[in-house]
Design a protein around this motif. Structure first.
Motif, short mmCIF file in Angstrom:
data_model
loop_
_atom_site.label_atom_id
_atom_site.label_comp_id
_atom_site.label_asym_id
_atom_site.label_seq_id
_atom_site.Cartn_x
_atom_site.Cartn_y
_atom_site.Cartn_z
N PHE A 47 43.97 30.90 46.36
CA PHE A 47 43.88 32.30 46.77
C PHE A 47 42.72 32.98 46.05
O PHE A 47 42.49 32.73 44.87
N VAL A 48 42.02 33.83 46.76
CA VAL A 48 40.93 34.60 46.17
C VAL A 48 41.23 36.10 46.17
O VAL A 48 41.16 36.76 45.13
N ALA A 49 41.54 36.64 47.34
CA ALA A 49 41.75 38.08 47.44
C ALA A 49 42.53 38.38 48.70
O ALA A 49 42.50 37.61 49.67
N ALA A 50 43.22 39.53 48.70
CA ALA A 50 43.95 39.97 49.87
C ALA A 50 43.94 41.48 49.94
O ALA A 50 43.82 42.16 48.92
N ILE A 51 44.08 41.99 51.16
CA ILE A 51 44.16 43.43 51.38
C ILE A 51 45.23 43.67 52.43
O ILE A 51 45.27 42.99 53.46
N SER A 52 46.10 44.63 52.18
CA SER A 52 47.20 44.89 53.09
C SER A 52 46.72 45.69 54.30
O SER A 52 45.69 46.37 54.26
#
Length: 127
Positions: A47-52
Motif C-alpha cells: 500500500f502507498v496511499a488512499a483517499i476516501s
C-alpha cells in the motif's frame, strides 16, 4: 466494475518528482475511495496511499508521508499521486486502485478491499 487508466510514470533522479494520474470510468467516481499500491521487483505488493470518496480523507504508508500527496478531482473522474523527493527505494510499478465498496467511511489499506486495478505504470528512481 470500474476501468482505470494510469499515466505519468517514468525515470527520474533521486530527489526529483513525478506525478501520476488515474482516470476512472464506469461508475460514480465520487462515491468510491481511490488508492495507489506499488510492487518492486522481487518484493510483495504494498500500500502507498488512499483517499476516501466521502470527505477526501487520506492515508499514507509511513515511508512516503511528507513526500507523496494523493488527491482527487471528482469533476474529472481522476485521482493523482504527487511524488516529491523521490528515492531509489520508491522504484516500482505503481497501480491505481478503486474501492469495491461505495461510500466507505475513511480509508482502507487492504488490497482485498479494492476491486478494480489499473494496468500499472513504471516509476524508476536512479541514484
Amino acid at each position: 466494475q470500474v476501468q482505470l487508466v494510469e499515466s505519468g510514470g517514468g525515470l527520474v533522479q533521486a530527489g526529483g518528482y513525478l506525478s501520476l494520474s488515474c482516470t476512472a470510468s464506469g461508475r460514480t467516481f465520487s462515491s468510491y475511495g481511490m488508492g495507489w499500491f506499488r510492487q518492486a521487483p522481487g518484493k510483495e505488493r504494498e500500500f502507498v496511499a488512499a483517499i476516501s470518496g466521502i470527505g477526501g480523507r487520506t492515508n499514507y504508508k509511513d515511508s512516503v508521508k511528507g513526500r507523496f500527496t494523493i488527491s482527487r478531482d471528482n469533476a474529472k473522474n481522476t485521482a493523482y499521486l504527487q511524488m516529491n523527493s523521490l528515492k531509489p527505494e520508491d522504484t516500482a510499478v505503481y497501480y491505481c486502485v478503486a474501492d469495491r465498496f461505495k461510500n466507505r467511511i475513511g480509508t482502507t489499506t487492504n488490497d482485498a478491499d479494492f476491486g478494480s486495478w489499473g494496468q500499472g505504470t513504471q516509476v524508476t528512481v536512479s541514484s
